[in-house]
Structure formats: structure tokens, C-alpha cells
Design a protein around this motif. Structure first.
Motif, PDB file in Angstrom:
ATOM      1  N   GLN A   1      21.420   8.349 -50.124  1.00 39.24           N
ATOM      2  CA  GLN A   1      21.498   8.295 -51.573  1.00 39.24           C
ATOM      3  C   GLN A   1      21.798   9.648 -52.186  1.00 39.24           C
ATOM      4  OE1 GLN A   1      19.149   5.303 -53.598  1.00 39.24           O
ATOM      5  NE2 GLN A   1      18.260   6.936 -54.811  1.00 39.24           N
ATOM      6  N   THR A   2      22.716   9.659 -53.126  1.00 42.68           N
ATOM      7  CA  THR A   2      23.081  10.864 -53.847  1.00 42.68           C
ATOM      8  C   THR A   2      22.282  10.959 -55.142  1.00 42.68           C
ATOM      9  OG1 THR A   2      24.890   9.656 -54.894  1.00 42.68           O
ATOM     10  CG2 THR A   2      25.407  10.908 -52.892  1.00 42.68           C
TER      11      THR A   2
ATOM     12  N   CYS B   1      29.730  17.642 -58.062  1.00 41.36           N
ATOM     13  CA  CYS B   1      30.717  16.598 -57.765  1.00 41.36           C
ATOM     14  C   CYS B   1      30.372  15.344 -58.555  1.00 41.36           C
ATOM     15  CB  CYS B   1      30.759  16.291 -56.267  1.00 41.36           C
ATOM     16  SG  CYS B   1      31.946  14.986 -55.863  1.00 41.36           S
ATOM     17  N   GLY B   2      31.225  14.983 -59.493  1.00 36.07           N
ATOM     18  CA  GLY B   2      30.954  13.840 -60.352  1.00 36.07           C
ATOM     19  C   GLY B   2      31.397  12.516 -59.782  1.00 36.07           C
TER      20      GLY B   2
ATOM     21  N   ALA C   1      29.737   7.632 -44.331  1.00 36.49           N
ATOM     22  CA  ALA C   1      30.240   8.714 -45.177  1.00 36.49           C
ATOM     23  C   ALA C   1      29.227   9.121 -46.238  1.00 36.49           C
ATOM     24  CB  ALA C   1      31.555   8.301 -45.835  1.00 36.49           C
ATOM     25  N   LEU C   2      28.659   8.140 -46.944  1.00 38.70           N
ATOM     26  CA  LEU C   2      27.714   8.469 -48.006  1.00 38.70           C
ATOM     27  C   LEU C   2      26.413   9.045 -47.451  1.00 38.70           C
ATOM     28  CD1 LEU C   2      28.074   8.148 -51.116  1.00 38.70           C
ATOM     29  CD2 LEU C   2      29.790   6.980 -49.759  1.00 38.70           C
TER      30      LEU C   2
ATOM     31  N   GLY D   1      23.894  15.831 -51.277  1.00 40.88           N
ATOM     32  CA  GLY D   1      23.684  14.657 -52.118  1.00 40.88           C
ATOM     33  C   GLY D   1      23.042  14.936 -53.454  1.00 40.88           C
ATOM     34  N   SER D   2      22.240  15.988 -53.547  1.00 44.01           N
ATOM     35  CA  SER D   2      21.596  16.312 -54.818  1.00 44.01           C
ATOM     36  C   SER D   2      22.569  16.943 -55.806  1.00 44.01           C
ATOM     37  CB  SER D   2      20.409  17.258 -54.588  1.00 44.01           C
ATOM     38  OG  SER D   2      20.842  18.455 -53.995  1.00 44.01           O
ATOM     39  N   SER D   3      23.795  17.197 -55.347  1.00 40.32           N
ATOM     40  CA  SER D   3      24.827  17.769 -56.208  1.00 40.32           C
ATOM     41  C   SER D   3      26.030  16.839 -56.328  1.00 40.32           C
ATOM     42  CB  SER D   3      25.292  19.118 -55.644  1.00 40.32           C
ATOM     43  OG  SER D   3      24.250  20.043 -55.616  1.00 40.32           O
TER      44      SER D   3
END
Length: 385
Positions: free
Chosen positions: A134-135, A323-324, A348-349, A357-359
Motif C-alpha cells: 500500500q502506498t 509521485c502523484g 509492482a505496487l 510508498g509513503s511518497s
């Protein structure tokens, strides 16, 4: 939100695209090739980390991306951070190729028919899309498989599946999406809002302000983006972006918003047009390793981390980078070694979540069956749930 920066990673990678047209957002088809011949060892927030691409070839070369290649979207709240230092680095041989499709207004694709609708992940009863990696956030579009606006109840049902994400990113204000998402989001979730059409910035701000006043507060909004991949898509020059952001910032301030304002583009567009760095309060870019064509899903996290570094370097290390939009399709055609599948998407995710992921914000919450299939027949199938 934790923001990463990596010092002196010398790579010319490439990215993805994003929504366009009408009430609907369509990715501009693009492909960039990044070839990495050696491992990079960098320090991220004080900890040594090995950056190693999982790639197909170390000797293929293509021409450099054009100056109109770019990214998109915005983040959550920003925090200051100390730039990382490189403990060891080696020159990376790079090459990239980009193919750009200009944005255009278009109606929902005729392929979004009964067969496609059967696999729609909109407000369906299928909750099988559990995701282990999870991002920080996830993008959300309020459209049915036919392209119609979802109801308030349908939006609320969708958002229940996304309650674990800290941030929900929206691209526009149509379909009453801002007020519906305000009412349906989980307590404590933040919103990254977007103004999509540059000929109606003031109207969009009015809609956002009305929704905030009625259903929430400006404290729920981390960022407002003005424009999405406009330079990348050839729809605006950097000087026009400056004007759009200034107009949006002025209107938002008059409405009571004092938070972050940005314009989102692809990472390649920002790198090739570093003046874009001046206009946003922090830097938001879109990047998808699928469009690179030489990156296996296992390498998506390392690839994205290096794109963050490239953007940070291009902007002089003066602003935070986020990264949006990033993701992986589940159906469609292979792009080099990048093969669409649900398994590859999760790989990939998960790699992205582990690396940065926190960004980052995952694209997308649900499949967008209203879109045209696109050059690789993947546009409809980026949904995680």
C-alpha cells in the motif's frame, strides 16, 4: 507524509501519462526506455539502500525523450526532509524513447460494453481486490463503466474499500465529486483535489470552496493541483503553467485556502523543463514503469525511486518531491518485458510500497471502462480493486 530524496542518481528514465478530456481523464500513451547497466547504492534518510533495476537489456539504445514529455498529480501534506547522500555510485548508461499522444476531448469508448462491464470494479460487490503493498494514497474517478457520473451512494460504497489509504486524489470537480467524496471518505482521510480545465479555474475553485464549507474544512485538503500533464501533452508552455498556477493560487486564497498549490506533470516534462519547478509549492510528477518497456514488475520500486531522484536533481534539490500517480495495468498488451496482469500489478505496487510508498499515490482505485483502450489496450485496466 514522508518524502524521499536521493542524491546524484544519474538516470534518464521515463514515465507515464494521465487523464485528458471532457469529464473523463485518459492517459496519453507514452513509452520511455531506461537502461541501467550497474547497481546504484544510495543513502535514503540515513540508511544505505541498494537500487537495482530488474530490466531486460543493458545495451539497447533509443533517442532521448522530447521536451514535451512529462508527468502529473499531487500529494498529501508535505514535510521537510534532509537530502540523502550517495555513499557509492556508478555511471548509468541511459537511453529513452517517448511517444506522446495529444489530449483531446472524447466520449466514453464504445468498448465499455456488457462484456467489459462484467469485469467493472466500480461499486461492484466484488471485494477480492485486496492489496498487500500500500502506498500513501490512491487516485479515484467518479465514473461508471459507461462514463456517467456515480451517485453519492455509489461513491460512498467505493470509498469504503479505500479507507486504509491516508490520501485520496481527485482530478477534477465534475459529477459533484468533491462534495460526494467529502461525505463518503473515512474520518481522518485527506484529499488532494484537482482543477482539470484551465478555462474555468475560478468556477472550479468555487465548487471546491462550497463543498469544503458544507461538508468539511480546508484542513482536510493537503494540496490543490492546477492542471495535469499539460506540458507533457503539448497543451501548455511552462510560462502558461506559471499563469494558471498563479490564477488558481489567488482564487484559492480568496476562498480561504492557504495550503499547497501545485501543477502536476510527468517526470520527463519536469526534467526537460526545470522552470516548472519554480511554480509549485512542491514537485508532483506521474511515472509508471510499465511504459518504460524494459522494467519487470519486481523493479518498479527501484525505478520509481530513481525517478524521484532525477526530478529532485532537476529542481535543484530545493523542494520536496512526490509521485502523484504510479501503477501497473492488469489487462492489455505487453510493452516490451512489461506484461499486464493482476499478479504483476501486485508485485509492482508491493515493490513501490517497499521502496517509496509513503511518497507515492497508486493509480487507480477501480478500472476505468469508460476510457478508450489506448495504444496498448491497457487504459481501462489499472484498477487495484
Amino acid at each position: 507524509m514522508q518524502l524521499f530524496s536521493i542524491f546524484n542518481a544519474m538516470l534518464l528514465g521515463s514515465a507515464m501519462a494521465q487523464p485528458i478530456a471532457h469529464l473523463h481523464h485518459q492517459h496519453a500513451a507514452k513509452r520511455d526506455v531506461v537502461v541501467v547497466t550497474e547497481t546504484q547504492i544510495v543513502t535514503v534518510n540515513g540508511e544505505g539502500q541498494t537500487i537495482d533495476y530488474v530490466h531486460a537489456s543493458a545495451d539497447s539504445t533509443t533517442e532521448a525523450p522530447s521536451t514535451t514529455e512529462a508527468a502529473q498529480y499531487a500529494p498529501t501534506t508535505t514535510t521537510s526532509y534532509t537530502p540523502a547522500t550517495t555513499t557509492s555510485s556508478s555511471e548509468a548508461e541511459t537511453s529513452s524513447e517517448a511517444e506522446k499522444t495529444t489530449s483531446q476531448k472524447e466520449e466514453p469508448s464504445s468498448t465499455s460494453s456488457s462484456a467489459a462491464a462484467a469485469s467493472s470494479s466500480s461499486s461492484s460487490d466484488d471485494d477480492s481486490g485486496s492489496f498487500s503493498g500500500q502506498t500513501k494514497g490512491i487516485t479515484y474517478s467518479p465514473y461508471t463503466s459507461s462514463g456517467a457520473c456515480k451517485s453519492k451512494d455509489e461513491v460512498a460504497a467505493d470509498l469504503k474499500k479505500l479507507s486504509d489509504y491516508s490520501l485520496i486524489r481527485l482530478y477534477g470537480v465534475d459529477c459533484n465529486q468533491v462534495e460526494n467524496v467529502f461525505q463518503g471518505k473515512a474520518e481522518g482521510q485527506k484529499l488532494m483535489l484537482g482543477i482539470f480545465y484551465m478555462d474555468s479555474i475560478s468556477d472550479a475553485v468555487s465548487e471546491i470552496a462550497a463543498a469544503v464549507e458544507k461538508y468539511g474544512s480546508w484542513n482536510d485538503v493537503t494540496t490543490v493541483s492546477v492542471g495535469n500533464e499539460l506540458v507533457n501533452n503539448g497543451e501548455a508552455t511552462p510560462s502558461q503553467i506559471k499563469e494558471y498556477v498563479a490564477t488558481g493560487r489567488s482564487a484559492l486564497k480568496a476562498a480561504g485556502y492557504t495550503g499547497k498549490v501545485v501543477s502536476v506533470d510527468t517526470h520527463v516534462a519536469i526534467i526537460n523543463n526545470p522552470e516548472l519547478c519554480e511554480y509549485s509549492d512542491y514537485i508532483v510528477f506521474n511515472a509508471h514503469s510499465y511504459w518504460d518497456g524494459t522494467i519487470y514488475p519486481e523493479g518498479a520500486g527501484s525505478w520509481l525511486l530513481l525517478q524521484m531522484q532525477r526530478v529532485w536533481d532537476a529542481c535543484g534539490g530545493d523542494k520536496d518531491v512526490f509521485c502523484g500517480e504510479t501503477g501497473w495495468p492488469t489487462q492489455g498488451d505487453a510493452n516490451g518485458v512489461a506484461v499486464p496482469s493482476k499478479e504483476n500489478q501486485e508485485t509492482a505496487l508491493s515493490a513501490i510500497a517497499s521502496s517509496c510508498g509513503s511518497s507515492a499515490v497508486s493509480f487507480n482505485a477501480f478500472d476505468d471502462l469508460w476510457k478508450n483502450p489506448g495504444s496498448k489496450n491497457v487504459e481501462q485496466y489499472w484498477g487495484l480493486y
